[in-house]
Design an enzyme around this catalytic site. Structure first.
Site, short mmCIF file in Angstrom:
data_model
loop_
_atom_site.label_atom_id
_atom_site.label_comp_id
_atom_site.label_asym_id
_atom_site.label_seq_id
_atom_site.Cartn_x
_atom_site.Cartn_y
_atom_site.Cartn_z
N ASP A 2 -1.63 -2.01 51.80
CA ASP A 2 -2.91 -1.76 52.46
C ASP A 2 -3.56 -0.47 52.00
OD1 ASP A 2 -4.89 -2.52 54.45
OD2 ASP A 2 -4.17 -0.80 55.60
N LEU B 72 -9.01 -1.51 60.28
CA LEU B 72 -10.39 -1.47 59.80
C LEU B 72 -10.51 -0.93 58.38
CD1 LEU B 72 -12.11 -0.12 63.02
CD2 LEU B 72 -12.22 -2.44 62.14
N ARG B 73 -9.38 -0.65 57.74
CA ARG B 73 -9.45 -0.13 56.38
C ARG B 73 -10.11 -1.14 55.44
NH1 ARG B 73 -4.54 1.76 55.77
NH2 ARG B 73 -5.07 3.95 56.06
N ALA B 74 -9.82 -2.43 55.64
CA ALA B 74 -10.39 -3.46 54.78
C ALA B 74 -11.91 -3.47 54.87
CB ALA B 74 -9.82 -4.83 55.14
N VAL C 105 -13.21 -0.44 52.89
CA VAL C 105 -13.05 -0.63 51.45
C VAL C 105 -14.05 -1.66 50.93
CG1 VAL C 105 -11.47 -1.44 49.67
CG2 VAL C 105 -10.65 0.10 51.43
#
Length: 701
Positions: free
Chosen positions: A183, A264-266, A269
């Site tokens: 991730d 919420l990183r996706a 990104v």
């Protein structure tokens, strides 16, 4: 290669995208592509003499070589650095090292920068990132996320800026990264060698041409590379002007929610990638096609729900989600870039990228399906059965192949039951293997258990033991002042005890006595559960099956638990039980593996009902083979698969010859053991209460 090329260029345009993880089979030019990127990046201005490549426009206020007065600092220009991280690198080499002798004796922070400092404002390339120790990967990804490296040792603190483009390559057959680490990479790309003879021939021609005349070959492509570098610079300048509209942002968040990615990183990104795509195409507004390509690069490695799920994305589901949340943007957005087309060809091959057309087999069509094209060959080349269930055209082609396939072998394998959490099996004693989470071992991590004189370079100073060793000799050494007078013999090094990863070798009985359908499903479910346990504990695995008259090494020792799961799913059953052959094959496999990896201790997991057929002395042969494993000091566990009202106890007897425990199949679950312990504790407590109650009643009477 289009996806890989695009992912690298997007990170060059916007380093905030978060780097690239390149997954692919061996010999696919992964390293060549990454090394080529550094030559395209623009030169950087640095403070002269600064070992940390500080930017003269905004020098790091915490730079160990600072402070840097901007008006007085000499400014120089140099090429963007490409720092390669070796697989066998140590923590000291990554973060830098301190001169502990000077720090203790003189109180001086003598710091030698590491690879993170060298990679600042450049590219940090990790080949075979899945083979690095976990604590090193954690350290690298933390530095990449925070943009700063921290060195905290024995009361000495140093910190410096470490912002770099992180690129990692890996061969999934050699092991997987943990989902938490996956991730942290912004984008991921699956690549495979082309199966087109003409494209392969062109690769060979170019390689031979380079070998014959490297300078002439470079000169031939110099103009195209210069044009590509100029386009990167132009996209970097345009990036702050790109607008991410509400409609595109809703599509991004809807796609992430639809694929149930964690955190919420996706979303972040994807947003940064979509903005970079627009800038790369020369636009100031993000389109739906940018969101689609961003999803195909940023989500596949984040949608895995368990270790055996292959990375991938359902294109049909992606298109449905984008259409559902499209709003009015696709109808009202003008086509501001004449080279951008609805099929997404523009972001791949438009503008100065045209000269790379021959890499795609000639013609402009190579970029048309760039976001999804590398997935198909990867699915075709993969051994994992989960790849066959991917959505889209590759999945639809499966029914056409099954009628022509030979029926007997395809019908033989039985599906495994759902995996579960298993009991923990350990190798007795204390090892010295690589860090993991199974057996006790002296490792670089863990807690300190004692101090000793260093046998080589001092790595982990034991401060208290060093002071105790030096204190009695201070008067004789003529100490004056506060500093200790230290000699080389005074230094002591920490010995830490932690956990190691082992080689778990599965020896699975696939004979006719195990072939009952429900029984074999339970056996496969148990082995699959043990495979998942091995994955979580960072073990290497191997797999041997025995049936008929021979034993086969289905999976040589490897770190790819995913490959082990694939072999297990396709395991057929039937025939006699050559138990001795399976044990002898295990003995020979471990003998060879000890030569390759002598520090990794093995654990044999024998899954059988203990029956041996083939000759009158088959059972005696199996006992003698078990004795060979025990004599070699191999730790073993027998999973007893015998069932029915009448049990012979052959597996338990075999475990005695292996000098290891025997565990019944239905006792393998961790929750079964927990329930058993709770039941025993509850029974004991109730017994005590009843005893007290009876005593009180007796006294009252």
């Amino acid at each position: 290669m289009d996806d890989l090329r695009l992912a690298l260029l997007l990170n060059a345009v916007s380093p905030q995208v978060g780097g690239v993880l390149v997954r692919g089979e061996k010999g696919t030019a992964k390293s060549t592509m990454v090394r080529a990127l550094a030559g395209l990046l623009p030169a950087i201005r640095v403070v002269s003499g600064c070992r940390f490549a500080c930017d003269p426009a905004s020098p790091d206020p915490q730079c160990p070589d600072g402070p840097h007065p901007v008006e007085a600092a000499a400014v120089s220009e140099r090429a963007t650095s490409l720092v390669e991280l070796p697989v066998g690198v140590s923590e000291d080499r990554i973060v830098g090292s301190l001169d502990l002798e000077r720090a203790l004796a003189e109180g001086v922070k003598a710091y030698e920068p590491g690879l993170l400092a060298a990679a600042h404002r450049g590219v940090l390339y990790i080949d075979e990132v899945n083979l690095l120790h976990d604590h090193l990967v954690d350290l690298l990804l933390d530095a990449a996320a925070m943009g700063r490296s921290y060195v905290e040792r024995e009361g000495v603190s140093v910190r410096h800026a470490a912002r770099f483009l992180l690129v990692g390559t890996m061969n999934p057959e050699e092991g997987e990264l943990r989902p938490q680490l996956l991730d942290r990479f912004g984008l991921t790309v699956e690549i495979a060698a082309t199966r087109e003879p003409e494209q392969r021939a062109e690769v060979v021609r170019r390689r031979l041409a380079y070998d014959a005349d490297p300078e002439g070959f470079a000169a031939r492509w110099r103009d195209e590379e210069r044009a590509l570098a100029e386009r990167i610079t132009a996209a970097q300048a345009l990036l702050p002007q790109v607008v991410l509209g509400d409609a595109a942002l809703r599509q991004i968040t809807a796609v992430c929610a639809a694929f149930e990615v964690d955190g919420l990183r996706a979303d972040i990104v994807m947003a940064r990638t979509a903005v970079a795509l627009a800038a790369w195409a020369g636009r100031t507004r993000v389109l739906a096609e940018d969101v689609r390509i961003a999803a195909q690069l940023a989500l596949p490695h984040r949608r895995r729900r368990n270790p055996f799920d292959a990375p991938g994305l359902d294109d049909e589901k992606l298109d449905e989600t984008l259409q559902q949340f499209a709003g009015q943007e696709p109808e009202t957005d003008p086509d501001t870039d004449p080279e951008d087309d609805p099929d997404g060809d523009g972001p791949h091959d438009s503008g100065p990228d045209g000269p790379d057309g021959p890499d795609n087999g000639g013609g402009g069509g190579g970029g048309q399906d760039a976001p999804s094209e590398p997935e198909s060959p990867a699915e075709a080349a993969s051994d994992s059965p989960s790849d066959a269930g991917s959505a889209g055209e590759p999945g639809q082609a499966q029914p056409q192949q099954s009628p022509s396939a030979p029926a007997p072998r395809e019908a033989a394998p039985v599906a495994a039951d759902q995996p579960y959490k298993t009991r923990l099996f350990k190798v007795p004693g204390t090892g010295e293997g690589v860090q993991g989470r199974r057996s006790r071992a002296e490792t670089d991590g863990g807690h300190t258990i004692r101090a000793q004189r260093p046998t080589g370079v001092l790595q982990r100073l034991h401060l208290a033991a060093t002071v105790q060793a030096a204190a009695p000799h201070q008067r004789a050494r003529g100490r004056s002042g506060r500093a200790l007078v230290l000699r080389k013999d005074d230094f002591r090094q920490q010995v830490r005890e932690g956990r190691e990863g082992n080689l778990v070798l599965f020896v699975v009985d696939a004979s006719g006595s195990m072939a009952a359908r429900q029984r074999m499903s339970a056996v496969k479910g148990a082995v699959m559960s043990l495979l998942m346990d091995a994955y979580q504990r960072r073990d290497k695995i191997g797999m041997i099956s025995f049936r008929g008259s021979t034993a086969d090494l289905l999976l040589p020792p490897t770190s790819s638990v995913e490959a082990g799961a694939a072999r297990l799913e396709q395991l057929p059953t039937g025939g006699r039980t050559p138990l001795a052959a399976g044990l002898l094959r295990a003995h020979e496999t471990l003998r060879v593996e000890r030569l390759r990896d002598p520090m990794r201790r093995p654990l044999v997991v024998l899954v059988t009902d203990g029956r041996a057929t083939g000759s009158r002395s088959a059972l005696d042969d199996a006992r003698r083979a078990a004795g060979l494993l025990a004599a070699a000091g191999t730790a073993s566990v027998v999973v007893d698969c015998e069932s029915g009202p009448v049990r012979l106890g052959l597996a338990t007897e075999l475990a005695q010859h292996l000098q290891g425990p025997a565990v019944a199949l239905d006792e393998l679950r961790a929750d079964t053991v927990t329930s058993l312990v709770k039941t025993m504790v509850g029974t004991m407590q109730n017994s005590k209460r009843n005893s007290k109650r009876n005593s009180k009643q007796t006294e009252a009477a």
